[in-house]
Design an enzyme around this catalytic site. Structure first.
Site, PDB file in Angstrom:
ATOM      1  N   GLU A 131      26.261 -75.039  59.468  1.00  0.00           N
ATOM      2  CA  GLU A 131      24.846 -75.432  59.280  1.00  0.00           C
ATOM      3  C   GLU A 131      24.606 -76.914  59.593  1.00  0.00           C
ATOM      4  OE1 GLU A 131      23.478 -74.132  55.440  1.00  0.00           O
ATOM      5  OE2 GLU A 131      23.565 -72.022  56.002  1.00  0.00           O
ATOM      6  N   GLU A 166      26.337 -65.593  57.751  1.00  0.00           N
ATOM      7  CA  GLU A 166      25.806 -65.661  56.388  1.00  0.00           C
ATOM      8  C   GLU A 166      24.548 -64.803  56.336  1.00  0.00           C
ATOM      9  OE1 GLU A 166      25.322 -69.345  54.274  1.00  0.00           O
ATOM     10  OE2 GLU A 166      27.048 -70.277  55.270  1.00  0.00           O
TER      11      GLU A 166
END
Length: 518
Positions: free
Chosen positions: A173, A292
């Protein structure tokens, strides 16, 4: 009552199922590792301190690969802290989750756990506070058989054979301002590209995942994917997607349609990747690692007390321990349908996370382990979805949502195994009405229903808890039947259903064999 018609034809293929789509995620966050998979002294703990009851549930869940050790945690992690004698390992401050990391579990221990759980290990490298050199060191330590300084160090630390990690995430991320080492797409792309090239020089067999956007609502979504891929395209295999969903403001209709958003997310990233492919005139195709995804009620924890005194940061605090309802599990099952519907490009996925932290498996210290409602759709899909994904042609009515407009009341997908057996997965998004579904199976030949299980409940907010761990379960749906090549089944409101179809001869032979064995 509503009605729907579905056409199923084995010629309408999407693509083969990569078994890594049934992956999960273990991060050093809250009680996922400590008091989750690892609890020395527990009655179920093995000699290495891992809970055997949790390992058994992971196997039942059907997980194939596990991403480790983060997540936000990895952007401040020094992998060297988790190898060597435990008594010499340092305690470190985890800035991501305001916790104290003991490093009692590190690479060797987790690789041992992965072998016990019969899952493949996927590793993430720290590109937040570290870079190329540290990624190369970890790769050498993990994958080189021997003869080099770091491979020999691994052998001295007890692992004579390499860990042979195939799949690697290049950070986590990195588009997010919350991430340690957050940087622009241009800066991250340069670093990821250099790291990918270096890792391939050391081990050309690795498969590399470059960071996509943290979610589709990021202001840089799309532009981030394009710029990062322009700098890494030739050296990576996957781009990541992350998405979490929750019911907000009592808007259950929109929540039940969450897979519509996931569909659009995947298709946008695919289009962006293929645009870069065209611009670069490349023959290579970049696939997606949706590493995710889950239901996550993040707002429930926004007001949690974060301990600001660094000297009192706790070890393995209770964080993000969502309790999931029947409705959550139905939406969850819909997300699995979305992943399968894009099996031509989604080649890996990681349910975040595996134990205690927004997880299908819950544990109590010195106590029991149990299945959350979301456990059931994952376990059934992992067991039944085999071979090739088939695209369904669905005719049905719509339900109105405030977020996505009118959406189909029924969503579904099918799979075709090598032995000719077929699995269907369907969800009914209607808040109140049963939907009667008619499915044309004529193209399949003579098949019978061997299994039909539905997740639904009169109390759509029912859940499994420590006090009542078996409140919610899958139930046999005896409305399913096949006559003259047509399957009919009734789907309750707010439900997820899995149907297994077997060739008639094979089904009866299996039944006779089972009776003889009995």
């Amino acid at each position: 009552m509503t009605a729907a018609r579905i056409a199923l034809d084995p010629r309408f293929t999407v693509g083969p199922i990569d078994r890594r789509i049934f992956g999960s995620f273990v991060e050093h966050l809250g009680r996922c590792v400590y008091d989750g998979i690892y609890e020395p002294g527990h009655p179920e703990a093995d000699a290495e301190g891992f809970r055997r009851d949790v390992v058994a549930l992971v196997k039942e869940l059907g997980v194939t690969i596990v991403r480790y050790p983060g997540g936000n945690f990895v952007s401040g992690y020094k992998w060297e802290d988790g190898v060597g004698p435990r008594e010499a390992r340092p305690h470190r401050l985890d800035l991501a989750w305001h916790s104290l990391e003991t490093n009692d579990v590190g690479l060797h221990e987790f690789a041992d756990w992965a072998r016990k759980a019969e899952v493949e290990l996927m590793l993430a490298v720290n590109l937040g506070t570290r870079g190329v050199a540290e990624a190369l060191d970890l790769l050498e330590y993990s994958n080189v058989r021997g003869g080099s300084a770091l491979s020999e160090q691994r052998r001295m630390n007890g692992a004579d054979e390499p860990f042979a990690v195939r799949m690697w995430c290049l950070g986590n991320e990195m588009d997010g301002p919350w991430q340690l080492g957050h940087r622009s797409a241009a800066d991250y792309g340069k670093l990821a590209g250099m790291t990918a090239k270096a890792m391939r020089q050391l081990d050309p067999s690795v498969q590399l995942v470059v960071c996509g956007s943290s979610n589709s609502g990021m202001p840089t979504f799309g532009a981030w994917e394009r710029e990062v891929l322009e700098q890494t395209y030739d050296d990576v295999d996957f781009i990541s997607c992350h998405a979490y969903y929750r019911e907000t403001d009592g808007d259950r209709a929109s929540f039940l349609a969450s897979a519509v958003d996931m569909d659009g997310f995947i298709e946008t990233v695919v289009a962006t990747a293929d645009h870069v492919k065209s611009v670069l005139r490349s023959e290579k195709t970049i696939d997606i690692s949706f590493d995710e995804w889950n239901i996550w009620y993040a707002a429930r924890f926004e007001n949690d007390e974060r301990i600001t005194d660094i000297e009192t940061w706790p070890i393995a605090p209770r964080l993000l321990e969502d309790v999931y309802t029947v409705t959550d599990a139905v939406v969850f099952g819909g997300l699995l349908i979305s992943l399968l519907k894009h099996a031509d490009r989604v080649k890996a996925a990681s349910l975040a996370q595996l134990v205690n932290v927004i997880a299908p498996i819950m544990t109590e210290p010195d106590g029991a382990a149990w299945r959350q409602t979301t456990f059931f759709p994952f376990a059934l899909t992992a067991r039944l979805a085999q071979g090739t994904v088939l695209r369904l042609e669905i005719e049905c009515g719509t339900v109105a949502t405030s977020v996505y407009g009118a959406v189909p009341v029924i969503d579904g997908v099918a799979t075709l195994a090598d032995d000719g057996s077929v699995a269907l997965f369907v969800t009914n998004r209607h808040l109140t009405d049963v939907t009667d579904v008619t499915i044309d199976l004529g193209a399949l030949g003579d098949v019978v229903v061997s299994e039909c299980l539905t997740l639904a409940d009169e109390d759509q907010d029912a859940s499994n808890t420590r006090e009542d761990p078996d409140r919610v379960a899958m139930h046999v749906n005896d409305s399913a039947s096949v006559k003259d090549g047509v399957l009919t089944v009734s789907l309750p409101a707010v439900s997820w259903t899995a149907i297994s179809l077997t060739r008639a001869g094979a089904f009866h032979a299996a039944g006779r064999s089972s009776q003889r064995s009995a």
